[in-house]
Design an enzyme around this catalytic site. Structure first.
Site, mmCIF file in Angstrom:
data_model
loop_
_atom_site.group_PDB
_atom_site.id
_atom_site.type_symbol
_atom_site.label_atom_id
_atom_site.label_comp_id
_atom_site.label_asym_id
_atom_site.label_seq_id
_atom_site.Cartn_x
_atom_site.Cartn_y
_atom_site.Cartn_z
ATOM 1 N N PHE A 146 8.909 -14.670 13.552
ATOM 2 C CA PHE A 146 8.257 -13.401 13.422
ATOM 3 C C PHE A 146 6.641 -13.861 13.814
ATOM 4 C CE2 PHE A 146 5.357 -10.135 11.748
ATOM 5 C CZ PHE A 146 6.014 -9.276 12.312
ATOM 6 N N ASP A 231 1.223 -20.637 14.183
ATOM 7 C CA ASP A 231 0.901 -19.369 13.359
ATOM 8 C C ASP A 231 0.718 -19.348 12.125
ATOM 9 O OD1 ASP A 231 1.003 -16.569 12.752
ATOM 10 O OD2 ASP A 231 2.557 -15.844 14.122
ATOM 11 N N LYS A 260 -4.652 -11.505 8.947
ATOM 12 C CA LYS A 260 -4.597 -11.102 7.642
ATOM 13 C C LYS A 260 -5.459 -11.185 6.697
ATOM 14 C CE LYS A 260 0.403 -10.360 8.062
ATOM 15 N NZ LYS A 260 1.690 -10.984 8.510
#
Ligand SMILES: *Cc1c(COP(=O)(O)O)cnc(C)c1O
Length: 409
Positions: A146, A231, A260
């Site tokens: 993802f 990531d 985030k």
């Protein structure tokens, strides 16, 4: 104009349903306030947030120092665009590089944008530094990845809902199984520019690769002159009990993507960090973002990093993660397939026969715990990193009974 605040739960949901694109299926709770690990719904009921906005709120809701940084900077200068310099950007670069050991930073806004930026950078590096023939660059990614929701990124997703009917997709991506270093080695060709991987696969259900995987991947990428892109949008900034998850295997990525918690959830801030000179291939006019690197974002991100370190959140995540996991491991339920976690990134996976994990999240909500299932059978648990011992125990007292009885008639 009508005042939504005065409306009932049902009325608000009806308005959302009528006017909003239905891209999410939220838990049946409407939140209006947050502080630390706690959030309150519109009827004043209090819950512990065990999702933390997918780890964007690692520093806790409405952290007073991050809030103050946003208020102060947004009242002074919020946006200049990159057509002009602003007095916050240099300090942001300096702080990020000092903390992470990076040499260069590319500021963006959302996580997906930062991933896209990393992919663009790696392709350009492939042509201009590695010497890959024009338009032949390949980037290897993992199964069940993802990395966000843009067309390029969903083009190399293998999740049906994420990609179905969004094509045609960008070519140049190859998929290998996650956790299998040999498969990566075999997939590499002279045209391979980069390997993009999550150190722990978050959305896939907190999938932790075998010990030594990242170290092997590091070695394979170095030996083949392939850029290793980690990531760390979800695993980074303390979530796994280290600043970056790469530290668990004592490696350094060539490119690290953050997002985030880089803003403590206060504002969208993401960044591409490069360790080698990869980002050096980008020249004026070749990439950009109107909001990327804006003064408000820089001030917020600097404070988000500062509180993470100064307030001991990374060490706390390691300690509280151990305590939380130890509690979860006491659960006796034959319907549970696996309980796994790293730091405060935890998940309980049930066998499919136990029924949909959404049921568990509904039951947890009744007990004052907010969590969300990933896929059908996994419940993810990821409270803010500021959680205290007594709050962990409070959570376990509620979570253990619910998870112990799930799926048992
Ligand atoms: C959330 C996430 C993204 C995407 O971030 P957005 O800000 O939602 O675009 C990318 N990669 C990982 C690992 C994530 O968890």
């Amino acid at each position: 104009m009508s005042n939504l605040q005065d409306r009932s739960h049902e009325q608000i949901l009806a308005v959302e349903n009528a006017f909003g694109a239905h891209t999410y299926k939220p838990l049946d709770v409407i939140l209006s306030r947050g502080a630390g690990v706690w959030v309150w719904d519109i009827d004043g009921r209090k819950y512990m947030d065990c999702l933390s906005a997918y780890s964007a709120v690692n520093q806790g809701h409405c952290h007073p120092r991050i809030h103050a940084a946003l208020v102060e900077q947004s009242g002074r200068l919020a946006l200049t665009s990159r057509a002009f310099h602003n007095d916050q950007l240099a300090a942001f670069y300096q702080d990020v590089c000092a903390l992470t050991n990076a040499h260069k930073v590319l500021p963006m806004n959302s996580g997906a944008e930062a991933v896209e930026s990393a992919l663009k950078t790696v392709r350009k590096w492939g042509y201009e530094v590695k010497g890959i023939p024009h338009d032949q660059a390949e980037i290897i990614v993992c199964e069940n990845n993802f990395h966000g929701r843009t067309i390029t990124i969903v083009g190399f997703s293998d999740d049906y809902n994420s990609r179905h009917n969004f094509g045609p997709f960008a070519p140049g991506f190859k998929t290998v199984p996650f956790g299998d270093a040999q498969a990566l080695e075999q997939a590499i060709t002279p045209n391979t520019a980069g390997f993009l991987v999550e150190p722990v696969q978050g959305e896939a259900g907190v999938i932790i690769p075998p010990d030594g995987y990242l170290a092997q991947v590091r070695e394979i990428c170095s030996r083949n002159n392939v850029v290793l892109i980690l990531d760390e949008i979800q695993t980074g900034l303390g979530r796994t009990g280290r600043l970056l998850a790469e530290e668990h295997e004592h490696i350094e990525a060539d490119i690290t993507v953050l997002g985030k918690a880089l803003s403590g959830g206060m504002y969208p801030v993401s960044a591409v960090l490069s360790n080698s000179e990869t980002l050096g291939v980008l020249q004026p006019g070749q990439h950009g973002s109107t909001f990327g690197g804006n003064p408000a974002a820089c001030a917020v991100a600097r404070m988000a990093l500062k509180v993470l370190v100064e307030e001991g959140m990374i060490e706390n995540a390691a300690q509280m993660g151990k305590r939380f996991m130890a509690g979860l491991k006491t659960i006796q339920n034959p319907r549970i397939k696996e309980i796994r976690g790293r730091g405060l990134m935890m998940a309980v996976e049930f066998y499919p026969e136990a029924g949909h994990a959404g049921t568990v999240c509904g039951a947890l909500k009744q007990q004052g715990i907010l969590a969300k299932e990933t896929h059908e059978s996994t419940v993810r648990l990821a409270p803010p990193l500021i959680i205290t011992r007594s709050e962990v125990d409070w959570a376990l007292d509620r979570i253990i009974p619910v998870l112990s009885s799930h799926g048992c008639a």
